[in-house]
Design a protein around this motif. Structure first.
Motif: not given
Length: 253
Positions: A80-90, A127-135
């Motif tokens: 998941l890519d999660v976005t909050g008040p100060t940034g985004t994290v996978r 947040y949203r699901e990540v498709r084909d996370p690399e690598p």
């Protein structure tokens, strides 16, 4: 002339209305793009066990999802890519959060401080699901401890996307393994001594067939196959001065 102008106005209005209606029709019937972000709140927690997904080892950026989103372990191993008040994290999904409501996440401390101030304790997120996370990583399998030739369960590791099916070859047929709540897939019958040929499919249509999975309970067995990201074969062509490069079309959705 006034009368003629008055007669032309409705045509203009009708033409504009037709254009608007056509635009609305295209917007409603055109290709459907990615679903909008899910929204809720994030909380941080310290995971001291592998979690409900039973993943043996993972990094420090991970998440626990609500029971509904966990869906009997269907969410395990996805990102998941999660976005909050100060940034985004996978983050990697490794656990179930019984106290979380729809859209809420428990984040590891390292993940939480990447998107919010830890002192706040919680934060509004999207947040949203990540498709084909690399690598794309090479697939690995782990036979559940306690498995025998009479009963066995198999875990798939490093698949990236959420899994849809795991099948084992039995003679000329493929048989579905049953997904367990602990993120292991149970053989439909006595598996025998092996080795096994296993076919793994993800929710995005990725598929890989692996031969040689052995009955080695508790051991991680890694193979060369990946579910996605396999580079296409190199095709060499002879070009001439008359050849013209075709314009690259933008990807829609």
């Amino acid at each position: 002339m006034r009368h003629a102008r008055r007669r032309k106005r409705p045509r203009v209005v009708f033409a504009v209305a037709a254009l608007v209606a056509a635009a609305v029709f295209v917007q409603l019937t055109g290709p459907v793009c990615a679903s909008p972000d899910r929204r809720g709140r994030a909380y941080f927690y310290e995971a001291r066990t592998p979690g409900n997904c039973s993943l043996p080892r993972h990094g420090m950026l991970f998440a626990s999802v609500s029971t509904a989103e966990y869906a009997g372990s269907a969410a395990c191993g996805g990102y998941l890519d999660v976005t909050g008040p100060t940034g985004t994290v996978r983050v990697l999904v490794v656990d179930r959060c019984p106290a979380c409501g729809p859209g809420d996440l428990d984040l590891s401390a390292e993940a939480f401080v990447s998107i919010a101030d830890r002192g706040d304790g919680s934060a509004a997120i999207a947040y949203r699901e990540v498709r084909d996370p690399e690598p794309a990583r090479r697939l690995a399998f782990r036979v559940k401890p306690g498995s025998t030739v009479h009963w066995a369960a198999l875990q798939v590791l490093d698949h990236g996307n959420r899994l849809a099916h795991v099948r084992v070859r039995s003679g000329p047929h493929w048989r579905d393994l049953r997904r367990g709540a602990d993120n292991y897939w149970v053989f439909p019958a006595a598996p025998g001594p092996g080795p096994y040929t296993v076919r793994v499919s993800d929710v995005n249509g990725g598929e890989a067939t692996v031969t040689g999975v052995r009955l080695r309970p508790g051991a991680t067995q890694r193979f060369s196959q990946r579910l996605y990201g396999t580079p296409p074969p190199i095709v060499r062509a002879i070009t001439t001065p008359s050849d013209k490069a075709s314009p690259e079309m933008p990807e829609i959705c």
